[in-house]
Design a protein around this motif. Structure first.
Motif, PDB file in Angstrom:
ATOM      1  N   MET A   1     137.389  52.904   8.896  1.00  0.00           N
ATOM      2  CA  MET A   1     136.070  53.372   9.264  1.00  0.00           C
ATOM      3  C   MET A   1     135.277  52.178   9.796  1.00  0.00           C
ATOM      4  SD  MET A   1     133.128  55.113   6.879  1.00  0.00           S
ATOM      5  CE  MET A   1     133.716  56.779   6.952  1.00  0.00           C
ATOM      6  N   ASN A   2     134.506  52.428  10.807  1.00  0.00           N
ATOM      7  CA  ASN A   2     133.660  51.382  11.370  1.00  0.00           C
ATOM      8  C   ASN A   2     132.350  51.290  10.618  1.00  0.00           C
ATOM      9  OD1 ASN A   2     135.560  50.700  13.330  1.00  0.00           O
ATOM     10  ND2 ASN A   2     134.865  52.330  14.674  1.00  0.00           N
ATOM     11  N   ASN A   3     131.365  50.697  11.251  1.00  0.00           N
ATOM     12  CA  ASN A   3     130.045  50.533  10.672  1.00  0.00           C
ATOM     13  C   ASN A   3     129.445  51.900  10.332  1.00  0.00           C
ATOM     14  OD1 ASN A   3     127.307  50.141  10.225  1.00  0.00           O
ATOM     15  ND2 ASN A   3     127.088  48.633  11.846  1.00  0.00           N
ATOM     16  N   PRO A   4     129.031  52.123   9.086  1.00  0.00           N
ATOM     17  CA  PRO A   4     128.465  53.424   8.739  1.00  0.00           C
ATOM     18  C   PRO A   4     127.123  53.702   9.415  1.00  0.00           C
ATOM     19  CG  PRO A   4     128.318  51.925   6.884  1.00  0.00           C
ATOM     20  CD  PRO A   4     129.121  51.234   7.938  1.00  0.00           C
ATOM     21  N   PHE A   5     126.512  52.702  10.040  1.00  0.00           N
ATOM     22  CA  PHE A   5     125.232  52.890  10.710  1.00  0.00           C
ATOM     23  C   PHE A   5     125.388  53.122  12.211  1.00  0.00           C
ATOM     24  CE2 PHE A   5     124.440  50.183   6.991  1.00  0.00           C
ATOM     25  CZ  PHE A   5     123.691  51.083   6.267  1.00  0.00           C
ATOM     26  N   ALA A   6     126.617  53.217  12.694  1.00  0.00           N
ATOM     27  CA  ALA A   6     126.865  53.338  14.131  1.00  0.00           C
ATOM     28  C   ALA A   6     126.324  54.640  14.727  1.00  0.00           C
ATOM     29  CB  ALA A   6     128.359  53.209  14.418  1.00  0.00           C
ATOM     30  N   ARG A   7     126.199  55.676  13.939  1.00  0.00           N
ATOM     31  CA  ARG A   7     125.779  56.983  14.465  1.00  0.00           C
ATOM     32  C   ARG A   7     124.304  57.292  14.218  1.00  0.00           C
ATOM     33  NH1 ARG A   7     129.816  60.909  15.740  1.00  0.00           N
ATOM     34  NH2 ARG A   7     128.162  62.365  15.233  1.00  0.00           N
ATOM     35  N   ILE A   8     123.560  56.328  13.736  1.00  0.00           N
ATOM     36  CA  ILE A   8     122.124  56.534  13.542  1.00  0.00           C
ATOM     37  C   ILE A   8     121.386  55.520  14.396  1.00  0.00           C
ATOM     38  CG2 ILE A   8     122.365  57.588  11.266  1.00  0.00           C
ATOM     39  CD1 ILE A   8     121.710  54.952   9.993  1.00  0.00           C
ATOM     40  N   PRO A   9     120.107  55.765  14.675  1.00  0.00           N
ATOM     41  CA  PRO A   9     119.378  54.874  15.575  1.00  0.00           C
ATOM     42  C   PRO A   9     119.367  53.413  15.102  1.00  0.00           C
ATOM     43  CG  PRO A   9     118.112  56.868  15.160  1.00  0.00           C
ATOM     44  CD  PRO A   9     119.284  56.888  14.227  1.00  0.00           C
ATOM     45  N   GLU A  10     119.472  52.512  16.056  1.00  0.00           N
ATOM     46  CA  GLU A  10     119.327  51.094  15.742  1.00  0.00           C
ATOM     47  C   GLU A  10     117.879  50.821  15.384  1.00  0.00           C
ATOM     48  OE1 GLU A  10     120.930  48.128  18.352  1.00  0.00           O
ATOM     49  OE2 GLU A  10     122.552  49.474  18.968  1.00  0.00           O
ATOM     50  N   VAL A  11     117.691  49.954  14.414  1.00  0.00           N
ATOM     51  CA  VAL A  11     116.347  49.573  13.981  1.00  0.00           C
ATOM     52  C   VAL A  11     116.298  48.055  13.857  1.00  0.00           C
ATOM     53  CG1 VAL A  11     115.836  51.753  12.791  1.00  0.00           C
ATOM     54  CG2 VAL A  11     116.959  49.888  11.548  1.00  0.00           C
ATOM     55  N   GLN A  12     115.100  47.542  13.669  1.00  0.00           N
ATOM     56  CA  GLN A  12     114.914  46.102  13.514  1.00  0.00           C
ATOM     57  C   GLN A  12     115.677  45.602  12.300  1.00  0.00           C
ATOM     58  OE1 GLN A  12     110.804  44.773  13.591  1.00  0.00           O
ATOM     59  NE2 GLN A  12     111.290  43.077  12.212  1.00  0.00           N
ATOM     60  N   GLU A  13     116.318  44.460  12.436  1.00  0.00           N
ATOM     61  CA  GLU A  13     116.985  43.826  11.303  1.00  0.00           C
ATOM     62  C   GLU A  13     116.014  42.873  10.622  1.00  0.00           C
ATOM     63  OE1 GLU A  13     120.620  41.908  12.462  1.00  0.00           O
ATOM     64  OE2 GLU A  13     121.354  43.695  13.478  1.00  0.00           O
ATOM     65  N   PHE A  14     116.147  42.736   9.323  1.00  0.00           N
ATOM     66  CA  PHE A  14     115.417  41.702   8.600  1.00  0.00           C
ATOM     67  C   PHE A  14     116.376  41.051   7.621  1.00  0.00           C
ATOM     68  CE2 PHE A  14     114.479  45.733   6.558  1.00  0.00           C
ATOM     69  CZ  PHE A  14     114.412  45.502   5.196  1.00  0.00           C
ATOM     70  N   VAL A  64     123.872  51.221  -1.936  1.00  0.00           N
ATOM     71  CA  VAL A  64     125.155  50.523  -1.957  1.00  0.00           C
ATOM     72  C   VAL A  64     126.228  51.563  -1.682  1.00  0.00           C
ATOM     73  CG1 VAL A  64     126.774  49.121  -3.293  1.00  0.00           C
ATOM     74  CG2 VAL A  64     124.308  48.802  -3.584  1.00  0.00           C
ATOM     75  N   TYR A  65     127.055  51.280  -0.680  1.00  0.00           N
ATOM     76  CA  TYR A  65     128.002  52.261  -0.153  1.00  0.00           C
ATOM     77  C   TYR A  65     129.365  51.617   0.093  1.00  0.00           C
ATOM     78  CZ  TYR A  65     129.919  55.585   3.287  1.00  0.00           C
ATOM     79  OH  TYR A  65     130.708  56.473   3.966  1.00  0.00           O
ATOM     80  N   ASP A  66     130.419  52.272  -0.395  1.00  0.00           N
ATOM     81  CA  ASP A  66     131.798  51.856  -0.118  1.00  0.00           C
ATOM     82  C   ASP A  66     132.277  52.660   1.084  1.00  0.00           C
ATOM     83  OD1 ASP A  66     134.567  51.506   0.043  1.00  0.00           O
ATOM     84  OD2 ASP A  66     134.937  51.939  -2.068  1.00  0.00           O
ATOM     85  N   ALA A  67     132.354  51.997   2.226  1.00  0.00           N
ATOM     86  CA  ALA A  67     132.751  52.664   3.471  1.00  0.00           C
ATOM     87  C   ALA A  67     134.238  52.991   3.507  1.00  0.00           C
ATOM     88  CB  ALA A  67     132.387  51.775   4.662  1.00  0.00           C
TER      89      ALA A  67
END
Length: 177
Positions: A1-14, A64-67
């Motif tokens: 599995m790739n990045n779990p955030f790949a299918r949601i909008p990109e947002v600012q990183e901090f 916390v997520y185990d991808a």
């Protein structure tokens, strides 16, 4: 599995830091799951601190997520919601069942084991290294509007249109056969 955030909008990183865990490194044994019988596991949530959240942040959520869990949907180990915007730190072991070390107003959702607490990493023996995404989400609402029995997946759905920024540490765990 790739990045779990790949299918949601990109947002600012901090920035997310920890005195206990390091990005792209193995989790120390105290952050592994004793409940699931991982040798040395103590189910202690790591210390987390963050800075640089986007302007307009009104609260935070931590997940916390185990991808790589062999479920088809990953495995949620922890979810904390309604952390006030002026809080930028969770101490080690904030994820106890009673939530006593959480800031006022914040609460834990049941994880995929249906326990409202932190459950440490528990990759199946011999399954290889798993990626654990420790994420702080900066939100544009004070209250994300999910009940105390909501699932972390439902939380994610509710955060979809409210996330201003995201800070991530990806740590690894593996249990040899």
């Amino acid at each position: 599995m790739n990045n779990p955030f790949a299918r949601i909008p990109e947002v600012q990183e901090f920035s997310l830091k920890s005195t206990d865990i390091t990005n792209e490194r193995s989790l120390p044994s105290i952050h592994l799951s004793g409940i699931f019988g991982v040798p040395g596991g103590e189910d202690v949530s790591p210390e987390l601190s963050w800075e640089g959240a986007p302007e307009g942040t009104k609260s935070f959520a931590v997940t916390v997520y185990d991808a790589d869990a062999p479920t088809g949907s990953g495995f949620w180990h922890w979810a904390v919601v309604n952390i006030p915007a002026n809080v930028t730190h969770l101490p080690r072991n904030a994820g106890t069942p009673d939530g006593a070390n959480l800031p006022n107003g914040a609460y834990q959702l049941p994880n995929d084991a249906r326990a409202a607490r932190f459950i440490g990493a528990a990759p199946p023996a011999g399954h290889g290294a798993h990626r654990y995404y420790f994420v702080v989400h900066a939100l544009d609402v004070e209250d994300i509007g999910v009940g105390a029995e909501a699932t972390p997946a439902f939380l994610g759905f509710n955060m979809f249109g409210h996330t201003l920024g995201r800070a991530v540490i990806v740590a690894h765990a593996e249990v040899k056969e």
